[in-house]
Design an enzyme around this catalytic site. Structure first.
Site, PDB file in Angstrom:
ATOM      1  CG  HIS A 274      47.807  35.877  41.319  1.00  0.00           C
ATOM      2  ND1 HIS A 274      47.062  34.825  41.769  1.00  0.00           N
ATOM      3  CD2 HIS A 274      48.872  35.315  40.676  1.00  0.00           C
ATOM      4  CE1 HIS A 274      47.643  33.683  41.423  1.00  0.00           C
ATOM      5  NE2 HIS A 274      48.750  33.958  40.765  1.00  0.00           N
ATOM      6  CG  HIS A 313      38.717  32.398  41.549  1.00  0.00           C
ATOM      7  ND1 HIS A 313      39.015  31.620  40.458  1.00  0.00           N
ATOM      8  CD2 HIS A 313      39.804  32.380  42.350  1.00  0.00           C
ATOM      9  CE1 HIS A 313      40.236  31.150  40.617  1.00  0.00           C
ATOM     10  NE2 HIS A 313      40.747  31.598  41.739  1.00  0.00           N
ATOM     11  CG  ASP A 369      43.985  35.230  48.647  1.00  0.00           C
ATOM     12  OD1 ASP A 369      44.576  34.417  49.378  1.00  0.00           O
ATOM     13  OD2 ASP A 369      44.331  35.512  47.501  1.00  0.00           O
TER      14      ASP A 369
HETATM   15  N1  ACO Z   1      34.154  43.365  43.782  1.00  0.00           N
HETATM   16  C1  ACO Z   1      33.218  44.008  43.052  1.00  0.00           C
HETATM   17  N2  ACO Z   1      32.938  43.733  41.778  1.00  0.00           N
HETATM   18  C2  ACO Z   1      33.673  42.758  41.197  1.00  0.00           C
HETATM   19  C3  ACO Z   1      34.655  42.039  41.889  1.00  0.00           C
HETATM   20  C4  ACO Z   1      34.903  42.360  43.223  1.00  0.00           C
HETATM   21  N3  ACO Z   1      35.806  41.720  43.952  1.00  0.00           N
HETATM   22  N4  ACO Z   1      35.217  41.123  41.061  1.00  0.00           N
HETATM   23  C5  ACO Z   1      34.586  41.257  39.881  1.00  0.00           C
HETATM   24  N5  ACO Z   1      33.660  42.251  39.967  1.00  0.00           N
HETATM   25  C6  ACO Z   1      32.715  42.666  38.923  1.00  0.00           C
HETATM   26  C7  ACO Z   1      33.412  43.486  37.847  1.00  0.00           C
HETATM   27  O1  ACO Z   1      33.385  44.869  38.139  1.00  0.00           O
HETATM   28  C8  ACO Z   1      32.576  43.123  36.646  1.00  0.00           C
HETATM   29  O2  ACO Z   1      31.382  43.843  36.724  1.00  0.00           O
HETATM   30  P1  ACO Z   1      30.685  44.432  35.381  1.00  0.00           P
HETATM   31  O3  ACO Z   1      30.262  43.219  34.600  1.00  0.00           O
HETATM   32  O4  ACO Z   1      29.545  45.272  35.855  1.00  0.00           O
HETATM   33  O5  ACO Z   1      31.745  45.218  34.671  1.00  0.00           O
HETATM   34  C9  ACO Z   1      32.248  41.652  36.857  1.00  0.00           C
HETATM   35  O6  ACO Z   1      32.245  41.479  38.282  1.00  0.00           O
HETATM   36  C10 ACO Z   1      33.222  40.687  36.207  1.00  0.00           C
HETATM   37  O7  ACO Z   1      34.546  41.055  36.619  1.00  0.00           O
HETATM   38  P2  ACO Z   1      35.880  40.661  35.837  1.00  0.00           P
HETATM   39  O8  ACO Z   1      36.943  41.623  36.227  1.00  0.00           O
HETATM   40  O9  ACO Z   1      35.556  40.519  34.380  1.00  0.00           O
HETATM   41  O10 ACO Z   1      36.178  39.233  36.411  1.00  0.00           O
HETATM   42  P3  ACO Z   1      37.551  38.450  36.253  1.00  0.00           P
HETATM   43  O11 ACO Z   1      37.201  37.015  36.189  1.00  0.00           O
HETATM   44  O12 ACO Z   1      38.366  39.030  35.155  1.00  0.00           O
HETATM   45  O13 ACO Z   1      38.304  38.802  37.612  1.00  0.00           O
HETATM   46  C11 ACO Z   1      39.229  38.686  39.764  1.00  0.00           C
HETATM   47  C12 ACO Z   1      38.573  37.902  38.623  1.00  0.00           C
HETATM   48  C13 ACO Z   1      40.477  39.420  39.239  1.00  0.00           C
HETATM   49  C14 ACO Z   1      39.664  37.707  40.862  1.00  0.00           C
HETATM   50  C15 ACO Z   1      38.201  39.725  40.323  1.00  0.00           C
HETATM   51  O14 ACO Z   1      37.048  39.057  40.795  1.00  0.00           O
HETATM   52  C16 ACO Z   1      38.792  40.607  41.418  1.00  0.00           C
HETATM   53  O15 ACO Z   1      39.400  41.637  41.096  1.00  0.00           O
HETATM   54  N6  ACO Z   1      38.614  40.211  42.728  1.00  0.00           N
HETATM   55  C17 ACO Z   1      39.185  40.968  43.809  1.00  0.00           C
HETATM   56  C18 ACO Z   1      40.664  40.585  43.993  1.00  0.00           C
HETATM   57  C19 ACO Z   1      40.837  39.208  44.600  1.00  0.00           C
HETATM   58  O16 ACO Z   1      40.216  38.846  45.572  1.00  0.00           O
HETATM   59  N7  ACO Z   1      41.772  38.438  44.004  1.00  0.00           N
HETATM   60  C20 ACO Z   1      42.132  37.108  44.490  1.00  0.00           C
HETATM   61  C21 ACO Z   1      41.726  36.064  43.523  1.00  0.00           C
HETATM   62  S1  ACO Z   1      42.010  34.458  44.217  1.00  0.00           S
HETATM   63  C22 ACO Z   1      43.657  34.187  43.993  1.00  0.00           C
HETATM   64  O17 ACO Z   1      44.335  34.780  43.192  1.00  0.00           O
HETATM   65  C23 ACO Z   1      44.210  33.196  44.883  1.00  0.00           C
END
Ligand code: ACO
Length: 440
Positions: A274, A313, A369
């Protein structure tokens, strides 16, 4: 419009009609009341149907008129106003007023609000003793979480959360004091004397003053950087029911005071998934080190070794409108500060990722971010302070949700249910009859 949903229960052959609740935006969706599902049962004794939704992927926890997000179209509205317009025309304090009161302030309302916030920027001197107890290398976010909670003890009347006047005072205090707490946390962690607020300066300029003033009698930040910081605060001010806002609502639903509730929300924000993500973006860019290594780093992400920080996201599945605004702002900042190598690495990373099947398939785009960290870094703000800045901005959002929740006739203490997967009833086993279980 059809406002009933029919469910046929194949177990009993009964048809259930559930009322639908609609949002006010065409893309706001509609919801059934989870409580109505309790009536869908096989017998009088049956508990009824629950909604199982880990991570609240598709659960509405409240009605809210503060922020609207259309993740597929990249739309973000605060009280109906597009984020792009607010970011180009408003100040952060104006936006905070809008979030809290529902309308943009007129000139006299704004002046009063500005003066009110400015009058509360100082901290009780005893806070300094409290800060003194932290280790020399304490993370400023840890200091912020604890010192925010400590404010509750300085303002015990704030526990009366049912009094709107006391709530209004707590709201002003929190918005005014969080930059001071944050800057003090930073000064403490680098061993610098605290710099007191300068109430002649704007909200953002004062924060830069408390961070960076050394021997200057009057600190005046670069106007471009002052404005960019203000825009960053606007972009981070609210984002409907995210992890930290849900923490705020859950904790405050027990009538906890706003200081401990904002502290809990700040703790939610601390995590790298987050508000901690912008800190991790910079760590990632530093680890990559050079533009040449971007390709091999992306390969590792695709192998599932780690995630690309600043990408993806939960809600935006097309683009994050805040990231678009920030990408443009970045160039303004670099004109003042000069370019740094992180920008080149970030742009290469973005270019490769946006054209890669792995990211396209999963709808992974740069989020707010991805750029905020690069901008903060160029402004001379240390990496550990990135989530702290996010917390400063989001305080107005958390408090708007708190105020909305306090006035919501549907307010109940947050108490989710569960699907129990443990043992059914079983008899107690006396100590001498228990088998030793290997737990190491
Ligand atoms: N890099 C690589 N792969 C990713 C990423 C990423 N940043 N984010 C998601 N994925 C992949 C997952 O591995 C998953 O792949 P799969 O289907 O093969 O298993 C798929 O995309 C879906 O991912 P989820 O975790 O189900 O997506 P969710 O909506 O739950 O997560 C989140 C959203 C937590 C923001 C995620 O994208 C992440 O971890 N991003 C990196 C951290 C980040 O930048 N956070 C800031 C968010 S913005 C904010 O809070 C202001």
């Amino acid at each position: 419009m059809v406002d009933k949903l029919s469910i046929n229960d194949n177990r009993t052959g009964k048809k259930h009609e559930l009322s639908l609740l609609h949002g006010t935006h065409v893309n706001a969706g509609s919801a059934i009341s989870a409580k109505d599902l309790r009536d869908i049962k096989t017998s009088e004794k049956d508990f009824g149907v629950l909604v199982h939704d880990p991570g609240f992927m598709n659960t509405s926890a409240c009605k809210s008129s503060i922020t609207f997000i259309d993740g597929d179209s990249g739309v973000l509205l605060y009280r109906g106003y597009p984020i792009e317009e607010l970011a180009s025309k408003s100040t952060y304090l104006e936006v905070a007023y809008l979030l809290l009161h529902g309308e943009l302030p007129d000139e006299s309302e704004y002046d009063l609000w500005n003066a009110d916030i400015t009058n509360h920027t100082f901290l009780n001197e005893k806070i300094k003793k409290f800060l003194d107890g932290f280790r020399y290398d304490a993370h400023p976010m840890g200091i912020l979480v604890s010192s925010l909670a400590s404010l509750s003890t300085f303002y015990p009347k704030s526990r009366n959360v049912h009094d709107p006047k006391i709530r209004a005072r707590s709201i002003r205090r929190l918005i005014a004091k969080i930059p001071t707490l944050a800057a003090f946390a930073y000064r403490y962690s680098v061993g610098l004397p605290y710099a007191y607020p300068d109430n002649d300066l704007s909200y953002s300029a004062n924060f830069l003053n408390m961070m960076f003033r050394t021997t200057d009698t009057k600190y005046q930040p670069d106007p471009v950087l002052e404005r960019v910081l203000d825009v960053l605060l606007i972009l981070h001010a609210d984002h409907e029911q995210n992890c930290s806002t849900s923490a705020m609502r859950a904790v405050a639903s027990s009538d906890a005071d706003p200081y401990v509730s904002v502290s809990a929300a700040t703790a939610g924000l601390y995590g790298p998934l987050h508000g901690g993500a912008n800190e991790r973006v910079l760590e990632m860019l530093a680890e990559i080190g050079t533009v040449k290594k971007v390709g091999s780093y992306i390969e590792k992400v695709k192998q599932g070794e780690f995630r690309l920080m600043g990408f993806g996201h939960r809600v935006y599945k097309n683009f994050d409108p805040r990231a678009k605004i920030l990408k443009n702002l970045a160039s303004q900042v670099f004109e003042v500060t000069g370019k740094n190598k992180f920008l080149d690495i970030a742009l290469e990373l973005e270019k490769i990722a946006l054209n890669d099947e792995y990211f396209i398939k999963r709808k992974l785009y740069p989020n707010v971010d991805f750029y905020s960290g690069i901008i903060y870094r160029a402004m001379g703000i240390p990496v550990e302070m990135f989530p702290v800045l996010f917390a400063i901005a989001r305080t107005s959002g958390w408090l708007s949700h708190w105020e909305e929740m306090r006035n919501d006739p549907e307010l109940r203490i947050a108490r989710p249910r569960q699907i129990y997967t443990g043992y059914p009833d079983r008899g107690y086993v006396n100590m001498d009859s228990r088998k030793l279980k290997k737990i190491y």
